[in-house]
Write an enzyme that holds these catalytic residues in place. Sequence first.
Site, PDB file in Angstrom:
ATOM      1  N   ASP A 232      52.089 -16.665  75.290  1.00  0.00           N
ATOM      2  CA  ASP A 232      53.178 -16.772  76.261  1.00  0.00           C
ATOM      3  C   ASP A 232      52.961 -15.897  77.493  1.00  0.00           C
ATOM      4  OD1 ASP A 232      54.591 -18.611  74.824  1.00  0.00           O
ATOM      5  OD2 ASP A 232      56.048 -17.205  73.992  1.00  0.00           O
TER       6      ASP A 232
ATOM      7  N   LYS B  69      55.832 -20.050  80.227  1.00  0.00           N
ATOM      8  CA  LYS B  69      56.666 -20.657  81.255  1.00  0.00           C
ATOM      9  C   LYS B  69      57.726 -19.654  81.687  1.00  0.00           C
ATOM     10  CE  LYS B  69      58.827 -23.159  77.433  1.00  0.00           C
ATOM     11  NZ  LYS B  69      57.725 -22.855  76.520  1.00  0.00           N
TER      12      LYS B  69
ATOM     13  N   MET C 243      68.005 -12.626  79.174  1.00  0.00           N
ATOM     14  CA  MET C 243      68.024 -13.703  80.175  1.00  0.00           C
ATOM     15  C   MET C 243      69.366 -13.750  80.914  1.00  0.00           C
ATOM     16  SD  MET C 243      66.124 -16.603  77.832  1.00  0.00           S
ATOM     17  CE  MET C 243      67.207 -16.295  76.418  1.00  0.00           C
TER      18      MET C 243
END
Length: 263
Positions: A39, A61, A174
């Site tokens: 990742d 991503k 997030m």
Amino acid sequence: MRNEVRPRVTLVGAGPGDPELITLKGVLALNKADVVLFDALIDRSLLNHAPDKALKVFVGKRHGSLKNPQEDTNRLCVRYAQEYGHVVRLKGGDPFVFGRGAEELDYIHQFGISTDVVPGISSTVAVPAAAGIPVTKRGVSESYWVITGTTSSGELSHDLKLASRSKATVVLLMGTKKLTEIVGIYEAQGLVDKPIAIIERGTTVEEKVVAGTMGDILDKASKQKVGAPAIIIIGEVVRESPQLKAVYEEVLCEHKLISLHNE
């Protein structure tokens, strides 16, 4: 598929960012990898634990990016396992804490491929700890919530409204782009003085820590240009950090000055 190939996939949690915080079991899995799918948030030095001949493939991503969708990663896990043998799916933090590890396992199992999971040190506790913030402390906080700041629909999780009414520590992942909304939830309850810390790239050499209260964190975060990836910690435990002592002593002095002025 060659007869000698025995397909299997190991999900490995790489930890919160510091390459030394991967587990020994994670390193041993990398030692035996034929392919590593990694990742964006992992430290690239971790790839050195894999054999030189192992194929290393980036599948990371970023928020809002259409590159490397999850479905492609799922298919690659199966394809490379069938073609090469042992695939290590290297994921930041812990594979099962907002890491979509369970989704990957569900897909891989459809093809009869054996899997293993190596848990990782979750950034939800490690990043606050590295900054001196205990997510729980006797007499201060007896529980903690881990909440996503951005759900699959792109919205802030509704669980935050529930968590904000408790005395529990709240850890948000997030959530930096939702900071104004987060602050608004606490301000609506009159919790302007609630401590909050934002830790960008925690446990790495690029770590940035911004702390304050709901009343001033938006201004501080803007001035210090805090960005993703970051973790937000909300609760009285933030004041317990020796590294942030000066921040809250300053806040206390400001409150005293305001009180004297009002008198």
